[in-house]
Design an enzyme around this catalytic site. Structure first.
Site, short mmCIF file in Angstrom:
data_model
loop_
_atom_site.label_atom_id
_atom_site.label_comp_id
_atom_site.label_asym_id
_atom_site.label_seq_id
_atom_site.Cartn_x
_atom_site.Cartn_y
_atom_site.Cartn_z
N HIS A 245 0.87 -0.37 -24.45
CA HIS A 245 1.02 0.53 -23.31
C HIS A 245 -0.30 1.24 -22.99
CE1 HIS A 245 3.16 2.95 -20.41
NE2 HIS A 245 2.72 4.06 -20.98
N ASP B 221 -9.63 -3.95 -4.46
CA ASP B 221 -9.39 -4.82 -3.31
C ASP B 221 -10.11 -4.35 -2.05
OD1 ASP B 221 -7.98 -2.60 -2.55
OD2 ASP B 221 -6.01 -3.58 -2.45
N SER C 189 0.82 -1.20 0.00
CA SER C 189 0.00 0.00 0.00
C SER C 189 0.86 1.26 0.00
CB SER C 189 -0.96 -0.04 1.19
OG SER C 189 -2.02 0.86 1.00
#
Length: 631
Positions: free
Chosen positions: A503, A459, A188
């Site tokens: 990309h 998440d 994180s």
């Protein structure tokens, strides 16, 4: 907040494998040279008092070395005293006149924030990780914790504590002590800390020595749950507070959070805008720089700065003339027609407008914290002479990079706020939240919302578009493997080789999923720069905080590092063909077959003290023998 209760952390880990497994068997490879350096992140290091503070009406005072973060007993009994030891001056980041706190040191500072029979397990951070390392024979001097004051902005960390100087010395000491490089594991916000260190390092050593220093001191970098483009939860914390799960009012938590210089380090920002920072002086000292913030045309062609939706929407009360709200007048004129002048107005802000100060400037007339936050935003971030962290991160020039994060969780991506009618700090109320859920956007009431959702969701803390930015670091061709997270025999493994990668274009594999199985999807370079490797791992249903305690992640990290150091390794990455048990804890009792599962690896072997059948299932062979299957 990112980490917060989610305990954001950076750890340079898993080094110093002692050449022996947990049961004493020799492991091949010169693993004894690897080192690890733990760098905790936001709200993930104990803070201790460095003052004597008498707390009226409470039997508990603060004395030098007493726990401040986190001591829930003192928080509950003397909250005002506790706040004095926690808050900082929002303008100069100095301590409260009556109390100061400083970070603890050593591994104990990051294992459990509030040790205790009940509070210890609830505040556990790296305790299980350290136990895993010990079980596999990692020596004590191979893991070095380098805690820091997570309340400070990056520049203040160096100015007050010389933190990045100390971190550089820690790398160099580890190299001398162990004879080999370190392995970086960042979780994180820790990734932001590590990024700043890499930029700071460019100014401390000769340019021609920079890549050489990185190659000598860092073997691999594991970025777990990194908010590469920030996270909207930061905005929610600045307006309505974030309690970290503690028994404090949201308004109190907001005041404390906004006093920290680090509060804006995780602001969401545009992937289309960058700062051209031209240094006028290279070496340490009074650095001066010229900043030119530029956005490419895509920022103005799209509505959301590369995010799924506007990150924040604010309802502004009706105006009685221009004097009622002069600071936001240009914004109003752009968002309102004359017919709307007498009605409350909703202003919407993209990630770019949140990170460049437009959002705080727009609400400055209604919110006393906005002026302070604008000051911190410019002083500590936008005008930082080393790095503006609120811009996209290109792949760092490290040899091995592994980007790991969880997906398919309900994650907040946007907010709606309105004035609450209450005084500061409770002057805003959260009226709605926009979530991303497995590729769609929904409001708090469950209604479908239009926007640009990603292929999946994040998440639970960091949205998918921010987590997956590191896919841009992959090469032009990528090998993709999807396998069950649990131990498996390889029957449900899917592989796509040499997939074209462009990309800033997401890679979405066309692979099947069993609804009852949690998978891990590996994206690994098929073609890459010479001497460089990049991999991305996506773990289904992995929570932002708990991913660092996931046995699946620990297993995969261990196998990858063990593969890297093995002299007979034949492939760039460890095989994904199968996964069997590596520890006694991985063996369990199969009640359907009335035997230990994985009979080729596990056997029933009772030891006095076992209380159920699963505890008596243990490995047949040593961990070292089992690891040979993964060369």
């Amino acid at each position: 907040m990112i980490g917060g209760a989610y305990l954001i952390v950076t750890i340079l880990l898993l080094g110093g494998l002692h050449g022996a497994s947990g049961n004493g068997s020799e492991l091949p490879g010169d693993s004894s040279k690897l080192s690890g350096i733990i760098i905790p992140g936001f709200a993930c290091t104990q803070l201790r008092a460095w003052s004597i503070l008498d707390c009226p009406y409470s039997p508990l005072d603060f004395n030098p070395l007493d726990l401040v973060w986190l001591d829930t007993t003192k928080l509950l009994s003397a909250v005002n005293c506790w706040l004095k030891c926690m808050i900082l001056d929002p303008y100069n980041q100095t301590d409260h006149p009556e109390c100061k706190s400083r970070p603890d040191s050593g591994l104990s500072a990051i294992t459990e924030l509030d040790p205790g029979y009940i509070t210890g397990p609830l505040s556990s951070v790296w305790k299980e990780w350290i136990k895993w390392c010990i079980e596999f024979g990692i020596e004590a001097n191979a893991i070095i914790a380098v805690p820091y004051d997570w309340r400070l902005s990056p520049s203040k960390l160096e100015e007050r504590d010389l933190y990045f100087h100390k971190l550089k010395m820690t790398f160099e000491t580890a190299l001398k002590l162990r004879g080999g490089p370190s392995i970086v594991f960042a979780h994180s916000l820790g990734n932001n800390v590590f990024r700043y260190f890499l930029e700071w390092l460019k100014l401390e050593i000769a340019p021609k020595k920079y890549i050489q220093w990185l190659d000598e001191h860092i073997h691999a970098y594991f970025a777990v749950g990194s908010p590469f483009l920030g996270a909207p939860e930061t905005i929610k914390a600045t307006l309505s507070g974030y309690t970290f799960g503690l028994p404090v009012p949201e308004g109190t938590a907001r005041s404390m959070f906004n006093s920290f210089g680090s509060s804006l380090w995780m602001m969401p920002f545009s992937k289309y805008c960058r700062t051209d920072n031209v240094y006028l002086k290279h070496f340490s000292g009074n650095r001066k720089s010229h900043h030119a913030y530029q956005c490419d045309e895509r920022e103005y062609q799209t509505n959301y700065s590369g995010w799924p939706i506007h990150v924040v929407n604010v309802e502004i009360p009706s105006m009685q003339g221009n004097d009622a709200y002069p600071s936001a007048l240009p914004v109003f004129q752009a968002n309102m027609s004359p017919m709307e002048c007498g009605l409350p107005t909703q202003l919407s802000f993209s990630a770019h407008e949140a990170s460049n100060g437009s959002f705080f400037k727009a609400i400055e007339g209604y919110d006393p914290d906005s002026e302070r936050l604008l000051h911190q935003l410019h002083k500590s971030y936008l005008d930082d002479p080393v790095l503006n962290p609120l811009e996209p991160w290109d792949r760092p020039p490290l040899k091995n990079i592994f980007c790991i994060y969880g997906i398919d969780m309900k994650t907040e991506v946007g907010y709606y706020f309105a004035p609450s009618g209450k005084p500061y700090p409770d002057n805003w109320i959260l009226t709605d939240v926009i979530y991303e859920i497995e590729g769609s956007l929904y409001s708090r009431s469950g209604n479908l919302v239009e926007g640009n959702p990603g292929a999946t969701s994040g998440d639970e803390t960091v949205p998918y578009n921010s987590l997956s930015w590191c896919k841009n670091w992959l090469g032009p061709k990528v090998n993709i493997t999807r396998a069950p997270q649990a131990e498996h025999d390889g029957s449900d493994v899917q592989v796509h080789l040499n997939v074209e990668h462009h990309h800033e274009t997401d890679i979405v594999p066309n692979m099947t999923r069993s609804p009852r199985v949690k998978y891990i999807t590996y994206y690994e370079d098929s073609e890459s720069l010479p001497g460089k490797r990049t991999a991305v791992w996506e773990l289904d249903k992995a929570n932002h905080r708990n991913i660092v305690r996931s046995p699946v992640l620990m297993r995969e990290l261990w196998l990858e590092i063990w593969h890297d150091i093995h002299p007979d390794a034949k492939s760039k990455f460890v095989t994904k063909a199968k996964r069997g048990p590596l520890r006694d804890e991985d063996c369990y009792w199969d009640y359907g077959k009335a035997r230990c599962a994985w009979p080729e690896h596990c056997e029933y072997r009772y030891i006095f003290g076992d209380v159920h059948l699963g505890q008596s299932c243990r490995l047949r062979n040593s961990s070292a023998d089992l690891l040979l299957h993964y060369v």
